[in-house]
Scaffold this active site. Structure first.
Site, PDB file in Angstrom:
ATOM      1  N   CYS A 315     -25.502 -13.171  29.269  1.00 59.13           N
ATOM      2  CA  CYS A 315     -26.862 -12.874  28.794  1.00 59.13           C
ATOM      3  C   CYS A 315     -27.497 -11.499  29.617  1.00 59.13           C
ATOM      4  O   CYS A 315     -27.616 -10.478  29.294  1.00 59.13           O
ATOM      5  CB  CYS A 315     -27.779 -14.028  28.500  1.00 59.13           C
ATOM      6  SG  CYS A 315     -28.206 -14.860  30.022  1.00 59.13           S
ATOM      7  N   HIS A 369     -32.031 -17.796  30.554  1.00 57.77           N
ATOM      8  CA  HIS A 369     -31.629 -17.143  29.161  1.00 57.77           C
ATOM      9  C   HIS A 369     -32.374 -15.709  29.056  1.00 57.77           C
ATOM     10  O   HIS A 369     -33.557 -15.722  29.336  1.00 57.77           O
ATOM     11  CB  HIS A 369     -31.418 -17.426  27.909  1.00 57.77           C
ATOM     12  CG  HIS A 369     -30.514 -16.840  26.793  1.00 57.77           C
ATOM     13  ND1 HIS A 369     -29.143 -16.431  27.128  1.00 57.77           N
ATOM     14  CD2 HIS A 369     -31.022 -16.510  25.818  1.00 57.77           C
ATOM     15  CE1 HIS A 369     -28.742 -15.715  26.136  1.00 57.77           C
ATOM     16  NE2 HIS A 369     -29.937 -15.755  25.241  1.00 57.77           N
ATOM     17  N   HIS A 381     -28.672 -10.437  21.949  1.00 56.83           N
ATOM     18  CA  HIS A 381     -28.320 -11.054  23.122  1.00 56.83           C
ATOM     19  C   HIS A 381     -26.790 -11.580  23.045  1.00 56.83           C
ATOM     20  O   HIS A 381     -26.229 -11.606  21.961  1.00 56.83           O
ATOM     21  CB  HIS A 381     -29.074 -12.142  23.177  1.00 56.83           C
ATOM     22  CG  HIS A 381     -28.923 -13.410  22.421  1.00 56.83           C
ATOM     23  ND1 HIS A 381     -29.186 -14.653  22.526  1.00 56.83           N
ATOM     24  CD2 HIS A 381     -28.642 -13.316  21.046  1.00 56.83           C
ATOM     25  CE1 HIS A 381     -29.119 -15.385  21.477  1.00 56.83           C
ATOM     26  NE2 HIS A 381     -28.496 -14.701  20.472  1.00 56.83           N
TER      27      HIS A 381
END
Length: 406
Positions: A315, A369, A381
């Site tokens: 990420c 994240h 993402h």
């Protein structure tokens, strides 16, 4: 951790806005994402529907082969069960022979001890006989009893004769007893020697049987291990091939879905062109658009932990490279990306803004994240292991805020 002046964590009502928005619905809503051609096409060839179908057929074929092999594996396992039982019997047979060998060894030791005692007794009896043969009494040769009696009569008259006769009688009886003891000792020694020989033979045979049983048990165990390894190898091989086919089919399906997402975005951009101002779909700055466009060009690339391109991403690796293309340096870590640039309210997002998920604590690692806002409450993402770079709704229960690098 954020400084004074940063945006506080949004209330739950705001974060739950449209929580069931799906990717497909979001793509429909994305009718205006910058000018036409803002999402570059990936250089990777997109899988066709035929590619995906062919991969699925390969999975079916391998599943059928695995099913066919299951019967053979069942038979092999049944044979393995027989080998296990045979090995156990061989081991226990060896154990039994060891017990019998120990008994034979004890019997042989006892027989040998009895033989040694018998031999000693016989040797003593023989010594007694030898002494008797050499012995004489009063100069009289015991081998000539009559001459001794006559000589005694001439020297001492009748009383001397009777005395000598009595002595000879007793000596003759003692001599017979000595000779009898020697003969008995010889017979006993012969019997015990035979017993000791038999015990020795039985011990040798027991030892040979035990060694043969040990060899048979080892061979049975070796066969069992070899068969077990072969069966386990077959199972692993079938399962690995099936897993590979499934992974390939899933990869092609994900890449095709990503390609369809890209195509939908490109069609929407070509049709509309720009997005209206506002938090749910505001446009971005030139740098934000550049970062967002580059991130969208990575759709379909696999997630790999700690990867930052060019073919795989995690990420923070995706967002770092995207803003790097826009001329902004970020660390490859959500902890410092959260503190890079001002925090912005969620109702004032622009394309390229970073969305963070987790918990705000004194530990930056609790923000776990990050995604990139692309408009209309959507983000691009790299989600997790086994997935690919994709578009998804931004609203999640663990959304904690956004930043604008620059």
């Amino acid at each position: 951790m954020h400084s004074a002046g940063t945006t506080p964590r949004p209330v739950r009502g705001v974060r739950r806005l449209k929580p069931v928005l799906t990717t497909l619905t979001a793509l429909t809503v994305l009718t205006s994402l910058t000018a036409a051609g803002a999402v570059p096409a990936t250089a990777r060839p997109d899988p066709s529907a035929g590619d995906v179908a062919e991969a699925r057929r390969a999975v079916d074929v391998r599943e059928q082969r695995l099913s066919t092999a299951a019967a053979g594996l069942a038979d092999a396992r049944a044979r393995l069960g027989g080998l296990v039982a045979a090995a156990e019997r061989a081991v226990e047979a060896y154990n039994g022979e060891r017990v019998r060998l120990a008994a034979a060894e004890r019997a042989h030791l006892a027989a040998a001890e009895r033989q040694r005692a018998s031999d000693a007794h016989l040797a003593q009896a023989r010594a007694d006989v030898a002494a008797l043969a050499a012995q004489s009494y009063g100069g009289v040769d015991l081998t000539r009893p009559m001459a001794a009696v006559v000589a005694a009569g001439g020297n001492g008259g009748m009383p001397g004769y009777l005395h000598q006769a009595s002595v000879l009688h007793h000596l003759s009886g003692g001599r017979a007893e000595v000779l009898k003891r020697m003969r008995d000792a010889q017979e006993v020694a012969t019997i015990l020697r035979a017993q000791a020989s038999t015990a020795y033979t039985e011990r040798r045979e027991a030892s040979a049987r035990a060694e043969a049983a040990r060899t048979a048990a080892q061979a049975a165990l070796d066969r069992q291990r070899a068969q077990t390894a072969a069966i386990e190898g077959q199972v692993r091989d079938f399962e690995d091939r099936l897993d590979q086919a499934r992974s390939e089919a899933d990869r092609l399906a994900r890449e095709r879905a990503a390609a369809q997402e890209r195509a939908a975005l490109q069609r929407d951009q070509a049709t509309v062109g720009t997005v209206p101002a506002g938090g749910s779909g505001s446009g971005g700055s030139a740098t934000g658009d550049l970062a967002a466009d580059w991130a969208l060009a990575q759709l379909g690339k696999p997630y790999v932990w700690a990867a930052a391109g060019p073919d795989t991403f995690d990420c923070s690796g995706l967002t770092m490279r995207a803003w790097e293309r826009a001329g902004v340096r970020l660390d490859h870590w959500t902890g410092t990306q959260w503190t890079s640039g001002p925090h912005v309210p969620l109702d004032s997002l622009r394309r390229g803004d970073l969305l963070f998920f987790g918990r705000i604590t004194s530990n930056p690692g609790d923000i776990h994240h990050v995604g990139m806002y692309i408009g209309k409450n959507m983000m691009v993402h790299a989600p997790q292991t086994g997935d690919v770079v994709r578009i998804a709704p931004m609203w999640r229960d663990d959304l904690v805020g956004a930043t604008r690098p620059g």
